[in-house]
Design a protein around this motif. Sequence first.
Motif, PDB file in Angstrom:
ATOM      1  N   GLN A  15       8.029  -7.939 -14.459  1.00 33.14           N
ATOM      2  CA  GLN A  15       8.718  -8.349 -15.686  1.00 33.14           C
ATOM      3  C   GLN A  15       9.771  -7.328 -16.101  1.00 33.14           C
ATOM      4  N   SER A  16       9.443  -6.042 -15.993  1.00 32.47           N
ATOM      5  CA  SER A  16      10.424  -5.025 -16.392  1.00 32.47           C
ATOM      6  C   SER A  16      11.625  -5.034 -15.453  1.00 32.47           C
ATOM      7  N   GLN A  17      11.393  -5.300 -14.166  1.00 29.72           N
ATOM      8  CA  GLN A  17      12.517  -5.397 -13.221  1.00 29.72           C
ATOM      9  C   GLN A  17      13.407  -6.578 -13.562  1.00 29.72           C
ATOM     10  N   LYS A  18      12.788  -7.706 -13.899  1.00 30.83           N
ATOM     11  CA  LYS A  18      13.568  -8.902 -14.213  1.00 30.83           C
ATOM     12  C   LYS A  18      14.386  -8.711 -15.487  1.00 30.83           C
ATOM     13  N   GLN A  19      13.870  -7.947 -16.444  1.00 27.27           N
ATOM     14  CA  GLN A  19      14.613  -7.675 -17.677  1.00 27.27           C
ATOM     15  C   GLN A  19      15.831  -6.806 -17.389  1.00 27.27           C
ATOM     16  N   GLU A  20      15.677  -5.852 -16.479  1.00 27.93           N
ATOM     17  CA  GLU A  20      16.781  -4.949 -16.140  1.00 27.93           C
ATOM     18  C   GLU A  20      17.855  -5.653 -15.325  1.00 27.93           C
ATOM     19  N   ASN A  21      17.417  -6.475 -14.395  1.00 24.82           N
ATOM     20  CA  ASN A  21      18.349  -7.117 -13.471  1.00 24.82           C
ATOM     21  C   ASN A  21      17.896  -8.561 -13.237  1.00 24.82           C
ATOM     22  N   PRO A  22      18.234  -9.462 -14.152  1.00 27.06           N
ATOM     23  CA  PRO A  22      17.774 -10.851 -14.028  1.00 27.06           C
ATOM     24  C   PRO A  22      18.152 -11.473 -12.681  1.00 27.06           C
ATOM     25  N   GLY A  23      17.215 -12.203 -12.103  1.00 27.25           N
ATOM     26  CA  GLY A  23      17.476 -12.900 -10.847  1.00 27.25           C
ATOM     27  C   GLY A  23      17.229 -12.063  -9.607  1.00 27.25           C
ATOM     28  N   SER A  24      16.852 -10.800  -9.796  1.00 27.55           N
ATOM     29  CA  SER A  24      16.651  -9.943  -8.632  1.00 27.55           C
ATOM     30  C   SER A  24      15.466  -9.015  -8.863  1.00 27.55           C
ATOM     31  N   THR A  25      14.563  -8.986  -7.909  1.00 34.26           N
ATOM     32  CA  THR A  25      13.467  -8.029  -7.921  1.00 34.26           C
ATOM     33  C   THR A  25      13.368  -7.411  -6.545  1.00 34.26           C
ATOM     34  N   ASN A  26      12.911  -6.179  -6.494  1.00 29.32           N
ATOM     35  CA  ASN A  26      12.891  -5.413  -5.264  1.00 29.32           C
ATOM     36  C   ASN A  26      11.458  -4.955  -5.000  1.00 29.32           C
ATOM     37  N   MET A  27      10.881  -5.343  -3.877  1.00 27.61           N
ATOM     38  CA  MET A  27       9.500  -5.017  -3.559  1.00 27.61           C
ATOM     39  C   MET A  27       9.238  -3.505  -3.545  1.00 27.61           C
ATOM     40  N   PRO A  28      10.041  -2.686  -2.852  1.00 26.63           N
ATOM     41  CA  PRO A  28       9.743  -1.249  -2.852  1.00 26.63           C
ATOM     42  C   PRO A  28       9.772  -0.635  -4.254  1.00 26.63           C
ATOM     43  N   ILE A  29      10.677  -1.074  -5.083  1.00 26.82           N
ATOM     44  CA  ILE A  29      10.732  -0.555  -6.452  1.00 26.82           C
ATOM     45  C   ILE A  29       9.489  -0.991  -7.224  1.00 26.82           C
ATOM     46  N   ALA A  30       9.085  -2.231  -7.070  1.00 24.39           N
ATOM     47  CA  ALA A  30       7.893  -2.730  -7.764  1.00 24.39           C
ATOM     48  C   ALA A  30       6.644  -1.969  -7.314  1.00 24.39           C
ATOM     49  N   ILE A  31       6.523  -1.687  -6.040  1.00 22.55           N
ATOM     50  CA  ILE A  31       5.378  -0.934  -5.515  1.00 22.55           C
ATOM     51  C   ILE A  31       5.368   0.469  -6.109  1.00 22.55           C
ATOM     52  N   THR A  32       6.525   1.121  -6.126  1.00 19.35           N
ATOM     53  CA  THR A  32       6.627   2.474  -6.671  1.00 19.35           C
ATOM     54  C   THR A  32       6.250   2.506  -8.141  1.00 19.35           C
ATOM     55  N   ARG A  33       6.702   1.526  -8.893  1.00 25.89           N
ATOM     56  CA  ARG A  33       6.381   1.474 -10.320  1.00 25.89           C
ATOM     57  C   ARG A  33       4.893   1.260 -10.542  1.00 25.89           C
ATOM     58  N   CYS A  34       4.281   0.426  -9.725  1.00 20.95           N
ATOM     59  CA  CYS A  34       2.833   0.217  -9.829  1.00 20.95           C
ATOM     60  C   CYS A  34       2.082   1.527  -9.543  1.00 20.95           C
ATOM     61  N   GLN A  35       2.519   2.244  -8.505  1.00 19.96           N
ATOM     62  CA  GLN A  35       1.883   3.507  -8.156  1.00 19.96           C
ATOM     63  C   GLN A  35       2.016   4.511  -9.301  1.00 19.96           C
ATOM     64  N   PHE A  36       3.211   4.608  -9.843  1.00 19.38           N
ATOM     65  CA  PHE A  36       3.440   5.578 -10.905  1.00 19.38           C
ATOM     66  C   PHE A  36       2.606   5.251 -12.141  1.00 19.38           C
ATOM     67  N   ASN A  37       2.505   3.977 -12.482  1.00 21.80           N
ATOM     68  CA  ASN A  37       1.687   3.576 -13.622  1.00 21.80           C
ATOM     69  C   ASN A  37       0.215   3.894 -13.376  1.00 21.80           C
ATOM     70  N   ALA A  38      -0.260   3.653 -12.171  1.00 20.25           N
ATOM     71  CA  ALA A  38      -1.660   3.934 -11.847  1.00 20.25           C
ATOM     72  C   ALA A  38      -1.944   5.437 -11.909  1.00 20.25           C
ATOM     73  N   ILE A  39      -1.032   6.255 -11.392  1.00 17.59           N
ATOM     74  CA  ILE A  39      -1.206   7.705 -11.422  1.00 17.59           C
ATOM     75  C   ILE A  39      -1.210   8.208 -12.864  1.00 17.59           C
ATOM     76  N   ALA A  40      -0.283   7.699 -13.674  1.00 13.67           N
ATOM     77  CA  ALA A  40      -0.202   8.143 -15.068  1.00 13.67           C
ATOM     78  C   ALA A  40      -1.482   7.823 -15.822  1.00 13.67           C
ATOM     79  N   ARG A  41      -2.150   6.742 -15.480  1.00  7.26           N
ATOM     80  CA  ARG A  41      -3.403   6.394 -16.158  1.00  7.26           C
ATOM     81  C   ARG A  41      -4.578   7.211 -15.610  1.00  7.26           C
ATOM     82  N   LYS A  42      -4.525   7.585 -14.343  1.00  8.21           N
ATOM     83  CA  LYS A  42      -5.601   8.398 -13.764  1.00  8.21           C
ATOM     84  C   LYS A  42      -5.543   9.836 -14.269  1.00  8.21           C
ATOM     85  N   LEU A  43      -4.343  10.306 -14.575  1.00  5.98           N
ATOM     86  CA  LEU A  43      -4.147  11.682 -15.061  1.00  5.98           C
ATOM     87  C   LEU A  43      -3.528  11.616 -16.453  1.00  5.98           C
ATOM     88  N   PRO A  44      -4.353  11.485 -17.476  1.00  2.00           N
ATOM     89  CA  PRO A  44      -3.848  11.276 -18.832  1.00  2.00           C
ATOM     90  C   PRO A  44      -2.887  12.356 -19.322  1.00  2.00           C
TER      91      PRO A  44
END
Length: 128
Positions: A34-63
Motif C-alpha cells: 500500500q505504501s508503494q502504491k501511494q508513492e508511485n500509483p500503478g507500479s510496485t517493485n518486488m525487491p523494494i517490497a521485500i526490503t521494506r518487509c524485512q526492515f519492518n520486521a527487524i524494527a519490531r524485533k529490536l525495539p
Amino acid sequence: MPTLSVENLKETLKLFNLDKCFGDISKYAERCIQSQKQENPGSTNMPIAITRCQFNAIARKLPKILKFIHAQGACSRMFITGCELCDGRLLDVVSEESDESEEELKEEITEISEEEKVEESQKTSLIR
C-alpha cells in the motif's frame, strides 16, 4: 508487467525462507505494498517490497531501533508501516511482541545458516 499482489509477496517471502528469520514478516506485506502504491500509483517493485518487509520486521524485533527511528521523526522516511509509537502505543507493547532476546535471535540465525549449508551440500551431492 503484472501487478504485485499481497499474496504474491507473501509467497515470495516464504520462498526466500524469510519467514524463518522473521516469523511475522508476512504481516507487513499488505502495508508495504500500500505504501508503494501511494508513492508511485500503478507500479510496485518486488525487491523494494521485500526490503521494506524485512526492515519492518527487524524494527519490531529490536525495539530500540524502532524507538530511535521514531525519535528522529523518520518513520515514514524509513518506511516503517504502522509505527506503534506514532499511533500512540507504548514501547512496552512493542517489546512484548518481541519476546526473544538478542542471544536467542543469534542462535536462531546460526541454526538457519547451518540448515542452509546442509541443504546446499545435499544439492551439490545430487548434482554430482
